[in-house]
Design a protein around this motif. Structure first.
Motif, PDB file in Angstrom:
ATOM      1  N   ALA A  94     -19.922  20.452 -36.683  1.00  0.00           N
ATOM      2  CA  ALA A  94     -19.413  19.232 -36.073  1.00  0.00           C
ATOM      3  C   ALA A  94     -17.937  19.428 -36.087  1.00  0.00           C
ATOM      4  O   ALA A  94     -17.216  18.894 -35.102  1.00  0.00           O
ATOM      5  CB  ALA A  94     -19.746  18.013 -36.976  1.00  0.00           C
ATOM      6  N   LEU A 126     -15.753  19.935 -32.769  1.00  0.00           N
ATOM      7  CA  LEU A 126     -15.465  19.214 -31.770  1.00  0.00           C
ATOM      8  C   LEU A 126     -14.026  18.733 -31.992  1.00  0.00           C
ATOM      9  O   LEU A 126     -13.564  18.069 -33.063  1.00  0.00           O
ATOM     10  CB  LEU A 126     -16.331  17.554 -31.839  1.00  0.00           C
ATOM     11  N   ALA A 158     -19.036  12.356 -32.555  1.00  0.00           N
ATOM     12  CA  ALA A 158     -18.923  12.962 -33.975  1.00  0.00           C
ATOM     13  C   ALA A 158     -19.910  12.242 -34.868  1.00  0.00           C
ATOM     14  O   ALA A 158     -20.890  12.754 -35.663  1.00  0.00           O
ATOM     15  CB  ALA A 158     -17.752  12.842 -34.593  1.00  0.00           C
ATOM     16  N   SER A 159     -19.953  10.896 -34.584  1.00  0.00           N
ATOM     17  CA  SER A 159     -20.922   9.982 -35.321  1.00  0.00           C
ATOM     18  C   SER A 159     -22.493  10.199 -34.631  1.00  0.00           C
ATOM     19  O   SER A 159     -23.460  10.334 -35.876  1.00  0.00           O
ATOM     20  CB  SER A 159     -20.679   8.607 -35.011  1.00  0.00           C
ATOM     21  N   ASN A 187     -23.523  13.056 -33.862  1.00  0.00           N
ATOM     22  CA  ASN A 187     -23.789  14.457 -34.427  1.00  0.00           C
ATOM     23  C   ASN A 187     -24.426  14.241 -35.926  1.00  0.00           C
ATOM     24  O   ASN A 187     -25.368  15.023 -36.222  1.00  0.00           O
ATOM     25  CB  ASN A 187     -22.610  15.073 -34.461  1.00  0.00           C
ATOM     26  N   GLU A 188     -23.896  13.343 -36.492  1.00  0.00           N
ATOM     27  CA  GLU A 188     -24.285  13.000 -38.054  1.00  0.00           C
ATOM     28  C   GLU A 188     -25.681  12.915 -38.071  1.00  0.00           C
ATOM     29  O   GLU A 188     -26.508  13.216 -38.894  1.00  0.00           O
ATOM     30  CB  GLU A 188     -23.597  12.232 -38.682  1.00  0.00           C
ATOM     31  N   GLN A 230     -24.295  22.132 -28.026  1.00  0.00           N
ATOM     32  CA  GLN A 230     -23.792  21.881 -29.423  1.00  0.00           C
ATOM     33  C   GLN A 230     -24.986  22.291 -30.212  1.00  0.00           C
ATOM     34  O   GLN A 230     -24.776  22.789 -31.262  1.00  0.00           O
ATOM     35  CB  GLN A 230     -23.598  20.364 -29.608  1.00  0.00           C
TER      36      GLN A 230
END
Length: 248
Positions: A5, A8, A47-48, A50-51, A78
């Motif tokens: 992550a 990014l 990013a959120s 991706n979590e 990704q």
């Protein structure tokens, strides 16, 4: 191999022969080009997400609503996806198409343009053609953000998820934000009633929905282990309201 992550950056990411630029907000980003493709999300939003997706480790994904294709490029990069089906109501996304052709990714990333998220038959045909009998790991709906269309899309695609898979609905809270203009989409039903229906299905404890996670930017519906029909899955068949009214 999944990229960390931390790969990014704040607003820009180089992917193969293009630059991805992440821009959030209500207004559409500038036109994309063959050198720069815009992602209509800010980097923190991505990013959120991706979590969540890192908990799935996706190899097969569906994205509904791709705009210029920046997010499509990003998700494939990704997670090094084996197959990504990208679906949009618009007739084309030329910068995305040319990127895929230049980089020989037209098999890994299948694009379906001119397909509405309410068109159940064409959605099923696209998914069956792209994945065969293999279930998908994750779905992202970033299409209309409208109640009826989003519900129809969910009822169509959710049965294709594997148990433990994640179905992400973006921007569900558009009408509830303190800074949302009251005149914007004033005549359109809110998205929150759909989340109420999904909550009731989760509470029904019939293994259709394992859990629902909600933040201000998106909701994640986690697929349970129940065997679901792909041709006639309907939300009201899977909950008991007991007088609870879901008002639009």
């Amino acid at each position: 191999m999944t990229r960390p992550a931390g790969a990014l950056p704040n607003e820009v990411l180089r992917v193969r022969d293009i630059e991805l630029r992440f821009i959030g907000g209500r207004h559409r980003p500038p036109p994309s080009t063959d050198d720069i493709i815009y992602v209509h999300k800010d980097a923190a939003f991505v990013a959120s997400m991706n979590e969540t997706l890192e908990r799935v480790c996706p190899k097969r994904m569906i994205e509904v609503g791709v705009l210029d294709g920046g997010s499509t490029v990003y998700w494939h990069h990704q997670y090094d996806l084996e197959r990504l089906a990208a679906i949009d109501i618009e007739a084309e996304a030329p910068c995305l198409t040319r990127y895929l052709e230049r980089n020989k990714l037209t098999d890994a990333v299948r694009v379906h343009f001119g397909v509405a998220q309410t068109d159940r038959e064409r959605l099923r045909a696209a998914i069956d053609g792209d994945f065969g009998r293999e279930p998908v790991d994750a779905v992202i709906d970033d299409a209309s953000h409208q109640y009826a269309a989003t519900k129809a899309c969910f009822e169509t695609i959710f049965p294709y998820l594997r148990p433990g898979g994640a179905y992400i609905i973006e921007d569900w809270s558009w009408g509830h934000g303190h800074n949302w203009p009251p005149e914007a989409w004033a005549d359109m039903p809110l998205m929150s009633p759909l989340l109420s229906e999904l909550m009731l299905i989760c509470g029904h404890a019939s293994a259709v929905i394992d859990k629902v996670e909600i933040n201000r930017r998106f909701a994640v519906i986690w697929r349970g282990a129940a065997d679901l029909p792909k041709d006639n899955f309907r939300l009201p068949d899977h909950y008991i309201a007991r007088g609870f009214s879901i008002a639009l």
